[in-house]
Design a protein around this motif. Structure first.
Motif, PDB file in Angstrom:
ATOM      1  N   HIS A  10       0.811  -1.212   0.000  1.00 54.05           N
ATOM      2  CA  HIS A  10       0.000   0.000   0.000  1.00 54.05           C
ATOM      3  C   HIS A  10       0.851   1.271   0.000  1.00 54.05           C
ATOM      4  CE1 HIS A  10      -3.658  -2.277   0.461  1.00 54.05           C
ATOM      5  NE2 HIS A  10      -3.078  -2.979   1.414  1.00 54.05           N
ATOM      6  N   ASP A  13      -0.550   4.181  -2.786  1.00 52.80           N
ATOM      7  CA  ASP A  13      -1.987   4.389  -2.826  1.00 52.80           C
ATOM      8  C   ASP A  13      -2.357   5.863  -2.909  1.00 52.80           C
ATOM      9  OD1 ASP A  13      -2.324   1.737  -2.720  1.00 52.80           O
ATOM     10  OD2 ASP A  13      -2.982   1.639  -0.649  1.00 52.80           O
ATOM     11  N   GLY A  14      -1.378   6.738  -3.059  1.00 52.22           N
ATOM     12  CA  GLY A  14      -1.666   8.159  -3.150  1.00 52.22           C
ATOM     13  C   GLY A  14      -0.550   8.886  -3.870  1.00 52.22           C
ATOM     14  N   TYR A  40     -15.629  16.010  -8.080  1.00 54.11           N
ATOM     15  CA  TYR A  40     -15.434  15.679  -6.677  1.00 54.11           C
ATOM     16  C   TYR A  40     -16.544  16.306  -5.849  1.00 54.11           C
ATOM     17  CZ  TYR A  40     -13.651  20.345  -5.510  1.00 54.11           C
ATOM     18  OH  TYR A  40     -13.523  21.689  -5.291  1.00 54.11           O
ATOM     19  N   VAL A  55      -4.025  13.184  -3.666  1.00 54.06           N
ATOM     20  CA  VAL A  55      -5.068  12.224  -4.048  1.00 54.06           C
ATOM     21  C   VAL A  55      -4.667  10.889  -3.447  1.00 54.06           C
ATOM     22  CG1 VAL A  55      -6.271  11.146  -5.976  1.00 54.06           C
ATOM     23  CG2 VAL A  55      -5.400  13.475  -6.212  1.00 54.06           C
ATOM     24  N   ARG A  56      -5.582  10.261  -2.703  1.00 49.48           N
ATOM     25  CA  ARG A  56      -5.256   8.972  -2.094  1.00 49.48           C
ATOM     26  C   ARG A  56      -6.429   8.018  -2.226  1.00 49.48           C
ATOM     27  NH1 ARG A  56      -7.103  11.917   2.099  1.00 49.48           N
ATOM     28  NH2 ARG A  56      -8.335  10.817   3.640  1.00 49.48           N
ATOM     29  N   GLU A  57      -6.095   6.727  -2.270  1.00 53.21           N
ATOM     30  CA  GLU A  57      -7.105   5.691  -2.387  1.00 53.21           C
ATOM     31  C   GLU A  57      -7.317   5.042  -1.029  1.00 53.21           C
ATOM     32  OE1 GLU A  57      -8.084   1.711  -5.030  1.00 53.21           O
ATOM     33  OE2 GLU A  57      -6.010   2.267  -4.675  1.00 53.21           O
ATOM     34  N   GLU A  58      -8.582   4.886  -0.653  1.00 52.07           N
ATOM     35  CA  GLU A  58      -8.926   4.140   0.546  1.00 52.07           C
ATOM     36  C   GLU A  58      -9.824   2.986   0.134  1.00 52.07           C
ATOM     37  OE1 GLU A  58     -10.299   6.428   3.821  1.00 52.07           O
ATOM     38  OE2 GLU A  58      -8.523   7.704   3.840  1.00 52.07           O
ATOM     39  N   GLY A  61     -12.969   4.165  -2.021  1.00 52.72           N
ATOM     40  CA  GLY A  61     -12.863   5.111  -3.124  1.00 52.72           C
ATOM     41  C   GLY A  61     -11.639   5.993  -3.020  1.00 52.72           C
ATOM     42  N   TRP A  62     -11.640   7.036  -3.849  1.00 55.40           N
ATOM     43  CA  TRP A  62     -10.527   7.972  -3.918  1.00 55.40           C
ATOM     44  C   TRP A  62     -10.907   9.263  -3.204  1.00 55.40           C
ATOM     45  CZ3 TRP A  62      -5.794   6.925  -6.154  1.00 55.40           C
ATOM     46  CH2 TRP A  62      -5.711   5.729  -6.847  1.00 55.40           C
ATOM     47  N   TYR A  63      -9.935   9.877  -2.510  1.00 61.67           N
ATOM     48  CA  TYR A  63     -10.156  11.094  -1.757  1.00 61.67           C
ATOM     49  C   TYR A  63      -9.135  12.148  -2.182  1.00 61.67           C
ATOM     50  CZ  TYR A  63     -13.223   8.477   1.312  1.00 61.67           C
ATOM     51  OH  TYR A  63     -14.258   7.727   1.807  1.00 61.67           O
TER      52      TYR A  63
END
Length: 173
Positions: A10, A13-14, A40, A55-58, A61-63
């Protein structure tokens, strides 16, 4: 090609854009270089000058986090100290205050969630590795872990807000 480099699962992831992005707050979209315009959901009004975008993935979804620079006007005043409290962090209780009040752990809130996680892990054990069913089960598991983390973070924010609003001086063990 060189020696192989270990890449944690991980770690990518961003990503961050220090420049080159454009934010259209009224349209609810943001321009990211090499990607283009992305819609967004704006959770709050942007104050100040945007400096960079992360920008990061959790799990769900993406934030997008937008870091802004703005001038903070300092208020110079000497506060009146009315209430002071000491905090003792414990094992059985989350924390005990010097005035006799205490806040319990989250065990009763998290117990049903932990039972669901344990059940899902037992079900994953019997699924075929690499199948679509195991991928769906892993997604459900990550969403449960995210919900557990969100409950913990919300609890910590509520407790810290309660302490700061009701006490002028807080002393930790």
């Amino acid at each position: 090609g060189g020696y192989p480099k270990f890449k944690k699962r991980h770690s990518d992831d961003g990503f961050r854009y220090p420049q080159g992005f454009k934010i259209e707050e009224d349209n609810g979209r943001i321009f990211l270089p090499q990607i283009g315009y992305i819609r967004y959901r704006n959770s709050r009004k942007i104050e100040g000058i945007p400096k960079n975008v992360t920008v990061r993935e959790e799990a769900d979804g993406w934030y997008v986090s937008i870091q802004c620079e703005f001038e903070l006007k300092p208020e110079i005043s000497i506060p009146d100290i009315d209430t002071a409290v000491g905090i003792d962090m414990g094992v059985k209780r989350f924390l005990t205050l010097s005035d006799g009040n205490f806040i319990n752990n989250l065990e009763e809130k998290l117990k049903p969630l932990e039972n669901k996680i344990a059940l899902l892990q037992r079900r994953i054990k019997h699924k075929v590795k690499g199948s679509n069913n195991i991928k769906k089960a892993y997604l459900k598991l990550t969403l449960l872990h995210k919900r557990k983390a969100d409950i913990r973070n919300d609890f910590l924010h509520q407790v810290s807000t309660l302490l700061v609003k009701n006490h002028d001086v807080i002393v930790i063990e």
